[in-house]
Design a protein around this motif. Structure first.
Motif, PDB file in Angstrom:
ATOM      1  N   PRO A 181       4.803  -5.896   1.214  1.00  0.00           N
ATOM      2  CA  PRO A 181       3.587  -6.365   0.523  1.00  0.00           C
ATOM      3  C   PRO A 181       2.511  -5.286   0.391  1.00  0.00           C
ATOM      4  N   ASP A 182       2.476  -4.329   1.289  1.00  0.00           N
ATOM      5  CA  ASP A 182       1.443  -3.282   1.179  1.00  0.00           C
ATOM      6  C   ASP A 182       1.829  -2.181   0.198  1.00  0.00           C
ATOM      7  N   GLY A 183       3.002  -2.339  -0.465  1.00  0.00           N
ATOM      8  CA  GLY A 183       3.383  -1.355  -1.479  1.00  0.00           C
ATOM      9  C   GLY A 183       4.268  -0.234  -0.965  1.00  0.00           C
ATOM     10  N   SER A 184       4.503  -0.223   0.352  1.00  0.00           N
ATOM     11  CA  SER A 184       5.340   0.872   0.871  1.00  0.00           C
ATOM     12  C   SER A 184       6.808   0.442   0.907  1.00  0.00           C
ATOM     13  N   SER A 241      -0.192 -11.578  -6.633  1.00  0.00           N
ATOM     14  CA  SER A 241      -0.896 -11.067  -5.453  1.00  0.00           C
ATOM     15  C   SER A 241      -0.466  -9.646  -5.093  1.00  0.00           C
ATOM     16  N   PRO A 296      -1.788  -5.633  -5.313  1.00  0.00           N
ATOM     17  CA  PRO A 296      -3.018  -4.879  -5.593  1.00  0.00           C
ATOM     18  C   PRO A 296      -3.005  -4.306  -7.014  1.00  0.00           C
ATOM     19  N   GLN A 318      -1.684  -0.864  -7.637  1.00  0.00           N
ATOM     20  CA  GLN A 318      -0.221  -0.751  -7.600  1.00  0.00           C
ATOM     21  C   GLN A 318       0.387  -1.069  -8.980  1.00  0.00           C
TER      22      GLN A 318
END
Ligand code: AMP
Length: 558
Positions: free
Chosen positions: A20-23, A401, A403, A406
């Protein structure tokens, strides 16, 4: 919804997805290991084992264990036969993929539906299609096949491409990716600049990798064993003995990446011999292999220089074999480059997941724009007006949901790539021989559109045959026997009345997907011919149906 990234490697494979944090995170299965050996054991007619279990069994049951299948991708004739059943390279690969999917389900509780699968940069059309076929067999929607060095560069440089994070160098960064895996070698020069990843040059050898180092060392061990025990059987003369020796050689090779020397116990034919091996010895035994990678690296750099890039800022080492200290040493001394060992085992899977996410977000933004009439069907998102694109990114970010930065990054980053092999046609030369004429050259930037005119060889010629060929090996050969025939077609029923040398215009077009479309046009007669290079060597429909049935019965044993 997530598109997974899969590194379907020659020796090891891995699957990743975006957190979820893009990593990007790599998913471990029940074994707890992030990578799975790309080895399949056919335990019975309908049961198979993938991974470490299969690799361990290789020694006891070599006839039923299939390793290094990636080297067979694109060879439509090749089959692995076990328990009376024949398996093509895509079918064997699909079993490896299914195992990775099960691992992902174990980690996430949900099985991946779609994926980006990586391939070596120099994989040609057939190998790429075989890779897609493997994914389809495993029940996946293959969103794209992505070159491994691009994946590695993405995982290294994604943050660097993002304007909000800031590039380390205002004018971008040139990266050389040196990827020495278990069975393949790939070297690529990539430019990271202005939110673009551009491949400038690729080189590689399909048949060169860590396994060759193991073989050389195994040969050395068998010689030493023979010298110490002249009456004992050569372990290499026996298939289980050879497997054991190669595994011992590989273990020793790994140890010599950390230590200067090691002892290998060769146990065979009722005797045991301890053979000491030093790192210097291993380096000497395998010097020609390393030299070849350096030579290919030089020619890749020369190609990049021809494109105006004669400076490399960063050398990324990927692939398990780049852990050998001799690799970094050779790059340092021979080429004056200081390498960085960057996540050598997982960078490719991570990069594939990043690319998968980019494709997915881009698709959603495009769909949003289309439903609002802000983008025509088939047009790329960058054709939309800036304000419309901004709004669409915001809506997608809110709806899922994610960011906003992203989503923007996914849409803005471009991946430019090049052709991995030359393509041409067979035509009659001045001296009357049938020879290849190359229209598309390796390292040409995609998309490509090019044409060339040929002449008929007789007056009143009623038929024109067209044979589309692909480059084999490193160079564009001028001999018809050196090339691979991709597709043939003809313009027939040309009415009489046209002179010898009447113009036949041949056009080659290749999009980012690497699929080649060829058209030929008899200009005076206004007669066209259209060909899509669905290669002659792909599996037939009947064979695909047979394999699907066979795969449907196959059960994985843990
Ligand atoms: P890959 O295809 O990238 O998974 O790389 C697998 C290859 O890397 C195999 O040939 C391994 O023997 C080799 N390898 C892995 N670790 C090491 C190491 N520490 N030293 C030398 N080779 C290694």
């Amino acid at each position: 919804m997530a598109v997974h990234g899969i590194d379907l490697g020659t020796t090891n494979s891995a699957v990743a997805r975006i957190a979820p944090d893009g990593s990007p995170v790599v998913l471990a299965g029940m074994s707890g290991e992030p990578t799975t050996p790309s080895v399949v054991l056919f335990a019975s007619r309908d049961e198979y084992v993938v991974g470490e279990g299969a690799r361990r069994e290789a020694r006891l049951d070599p006839e039923h264990v299939c390793a290094l299948v990636k080297r067979r991708m694109g060879d439509a004739q090749w089959r692995f036969v076990a328990h009376g059943k024949a398996w093509s390279a895509p079918a064997v690969s699909s079993l490896i993929l299914s195992s990775l999917l099960a691992d992902a389900r174990f980690a996430d509780g949900e099985e991946p539906k779609s994926a980006v699968i990586t391939v070596p940069a120099y994989f040609g059309d057939e190998e790429r299609r075989a890779t897609v076929q493997a994914g389809v067999y495993a029940g996946l929607d293959v969103v794209d096949v992505l070159s491994e060095p691009i994946a590695a560069a993405l995982s290294y440089g994604f943050g660097r491409l993002d304007g909000s994070v800031g590039t380390s160098k205002a004018d971008g960064e040139t990266v050389l990716v040196y990827d020495l895996g278990g069975g393949t070698f790939d070297v690529t020069v990539i430019e990271l600049a202005d939110r673009r990843i551009s491949v400038l040059a690729v080189e590689g050898d399909h048949q060169l990798g860590g396994a060759d180092w193991d073989e050389r060392l195994a040969l050395h061990l068998s010689r030493r064993f023979g010298e110490a025990e002249p009456d004992a059987e050569d372990p290499l003369d026996d298939s289980a003995g050879a497997q054991a020796l190669v595994l011992a050689a590989e273990r020793a090779k790994h140890e010599l990446s950390d230590a200067d020397r090691t002892d290998v116990v060769v146990a065979h034919d009722g005797t045991r011999v301890t053979v000491p091996v030093t790192r210097a010895e291993l380096t000497e035994l395998t010097a020609p292999l390393l030299r070849r990678t350096i030579d290919l690296t030089r020619s890749c750099l020369a190609e990049a220089a021809r494109r105006g890039v004669d400076r490399v800022d960063r050398v990324l080492l990927v692939g398990g074999s780049s852990r050998m200290p001799s690799v970094a040493e050779a790059l340092r001394t021979e080429l004056g480059l200081e390498p960085l060992l960057h996540d050598p085992d997982l960078a490719v899977a991570r990069g594939a997941a990043l690319y998968g996410e980019k494709k997915e977000l881009e698709r959603m933004v495009a769909a949003d724009l289309r439903t609002r009439g802000r983008l025509r069907d088939g047009d790329p998102v960058e054709d939309a007006a800036t304000a419309d694109l901004d709004d669409a990114c915001r809506r997608v970010a809110d709806a899922f949901s994610v960011p906003l930065a992203q989503v923007r990054r996914a849409v803005e980053i471009r991946v430019d790539t090049v052709v991995s092999r030359g393509f041409g046609v067979l035509a009659v030369s001045d001296v009357g021989r049938l020879e290849p004429t190359w229209l598309v050259h390796r390292n040409d930037r995609l998309p490509v559109r090019t044409n060339r005119s040929f002449g008929t060889v007789r007056a009143d010629q009623s038929t024109v045959q067209l044979t589309v060929v692909e480059q084999q090996g490193q160079a564009e050969s001028q001999r018809a026997q050196d090339v691979k025939i991709l597709v043939q077609g003809e313009i027939t029923g040309i009415p009489p009345g046209h002179d010898e040398g009447s113009e036949i215009r041949v056009t080659f077009e290749m999009g980012f997907d690497g699929v080649l479309h060829v058209t030929a046009f008899h200009v005076d007669a206004a007669m066209p011919l259209e060909l899509t290079a669905t290669t002659g060597a792909t599996l037939s429909q009947a064979e695909v149906a047979r394999e699907r049935d066979q795969l449907g019965r196959a059960r994985r044993r843990d």
